[in-house]
Design an enzyme around this catalytic site. Structure first.
Site, short mmCIF file in Angstrom:
data_model
loop_
_atom_site.label_atom_id
_atom_site.label_comp_id
_atom_site.label_asym_id
_atom_site.label_seq_id
_atom_site.Cartn_x
_atom_site.Cartn_y
_atom_site.Cartn_z
N CYS A 140 -22.04 53.01 65.06
CA CYS A 140 -22.34 53.60 66.27
C CYS A 140 -21.22 54.51 66.82
O CYS A 140 -21.52 55.13 67.78
CB CYS A 140 -23.15 52.54 67.11
SG CYS A 140 -24.40 51.72 66.44
N HIS B 125 -23.08 55.49 73.98
CA HIS B 125 -23.91 55.30 72.92
C HIS B 125 -24.99 54.49 73.42
O HIS B 125 -24.93 53.59 74.09
CB HIS B 125 -23.25 54.41 71.90
CG HIS B 125 -23.97 53.82 70.87
ND1 HIS B 125 -24.86 54.39 70.15
CD2 HIS B 125 -24.15 52.36 70.64
CE1 HIS B 125 -25.60 53.56 69.40
NE2 HIS B 125 -25.01 52.52 69.62
N ASN C 27 -31.78 52.49 69.44
CA ASN C 27 -30.55 52.80 69.26
C ASN C 27 -30.49 53.61 67.87
O ASN C 27 -30.86 53.18 66.93
CB ASN C 27 -29.67 51.34 69.01
CG ASN C 27 -28.43 51.47 68.51
OD1 ASN C 27 -28.14 52.45 68.06
ND2 ASN C 27 -27.62 50.21 68.68
#
EC number: 2.3.1.180
Length: 329
Positions: free
Chosen positions: A123, A256, A286
């Site tokens: 990520c 993020h 996500n």
């Protein structure tokens, strides 16, 4: 005569989400068939996620990256043949090798033999990729870079584990960076601590054609949350100090897009109003390395991010890795 400074400047952005939108209700119905209980209320309360997008089985990470890249190249108004560096941040590549970046270069029809490689920092991948491309451009080794974050995380989700399968989605985002005398990427900071490798990982591997161990994503949610809120504030402050900026000089924070609570915590710790944070996690889930460029493109295209704005991007992911960049758009 003073030597001029070369920066890497964002010329254009692009993104792509596969059309299959999966709401929390859709996911709850799928899990219920397996005897697993969850609900829209349960997911939203813990994550802020309302929906995510899943790619069709025959769609690859490079397919998503291609459309996002084409949109970024069009927005940048550059000749694809001028792109002499392609970096793809992904943890879900099409193959073990060749790299997704090489596949993307071919799909774009770029024939200039420029460099192409993948970055794997989960990520944090897009933050790592931007910092890497910026360094190449500042050094004079490359002039025009295509930087992509693209993922098909739906392929590595265990749909018997409601604590992880509700979190992730598929998508891609891209930016074109080019050498410029005008400030662009002002500063970056990257870090990793491999002692935390077990709290977010896919522990299995292919050996002799057989998957040994689990091929699905594993996450210790509490440990990830605790570490993320700590390192995100620190790396943001570090990048700001390198850029000689104060938090109040940031026009937009793009963290993020993992969990709204982590994002809001970072925003508060930096003393920024929540209204200056770009949020897409509610609709995208996500998307790992794709989340930051997806959110960036959304905010550029809806007019929130304007030329001259200071944008702080930051990511945290498996490894454990974390990083941030300050960008003057």
């Amino acid at each position: 005569m003073a030597q001029s400074t070369t920066y890497s400047r964002v010329l254009g952005t692009g993104s792509y989400l596969p059309p299959n939108r999966v709401s929390n209700q859709d996911l709850a119905a799928r899990l219920a068939k397996q005897g697993i209980e969850t609900s829209d209320e349960w997911i939203v309360a813990r994550t802020g996620i309302h929906a995510r997008h899943f790619a069709e089985p025959d769609v690859t990470t490079s397919d998503l990256a291609l459309i996002a890249s084409q949109r970024a190249i069009e927005a940048a108004d550059v000749d694809p043949q001028a792109i002499d560096l392609i970096i793809v941040a992904t943890s879900t590549p099409d193959f073990v090798f060749p790299s997704t970046a090489c596949l993307l270069q071919n799909k774009l029809g770029i024939k200039n033999n420029g460099a192409a490689f993948d970055v794997q920092a989960v990520c944090s991948g897009f933050a790592y990729a931007v910092a890497t491309a910026d360094s190449f451009i500042r050094s004079g080794q490359h002039r025009t870079a295509l930087v992509v974050g693209a993922e098909t995380f739906s392929r590595i989700l265990d749909f018997n584990d409601r604590t992880t399968c509700v979190l992730f989605g598929d998508g891609a985002g891209a930016v074109v960076l080019q050498a410029s005398d005008e400030p662009g990427v002002l500063a970056s900071a990257l870090h990793a601590d491999g002692s935390h490798s077990n709290i977010l990982c896919t522990p299995g591997n292919v050996n002799g054609g057989i998957v040994q161990g689990s091929a699905f994503l594993h996450m210790d949610g509490q440990a990830v949350f605790k570490l993320a809120v700590n390192v995100l504030e620190k790396v943001a402050v570090e990048a700001l100090q390198k850029a000689d900026l104060q938090p109040e000089q940031i026009d937009w924070l793009i963290p993020h897009q993992a969990n709204i609570r982590i994002m809001q915590s970072t925003c508060r710790k930096l003393g920024l109003p929540q209204e200056r944070m770009v949020v897409t996690v509610h609709e995208h889930g996500n998307t790992s390395a794709a989340s930051i460029p997806l959110a960036l493109d959304v905010a550029v295209r809806d007019g929130r991010i304007q030329r001259g704005h200071n944008v702080l991007i930051e990511g945290v992911g498996g490894g454990f890795t974390w990083g941030a960049s300050v960008i003057r758009y």
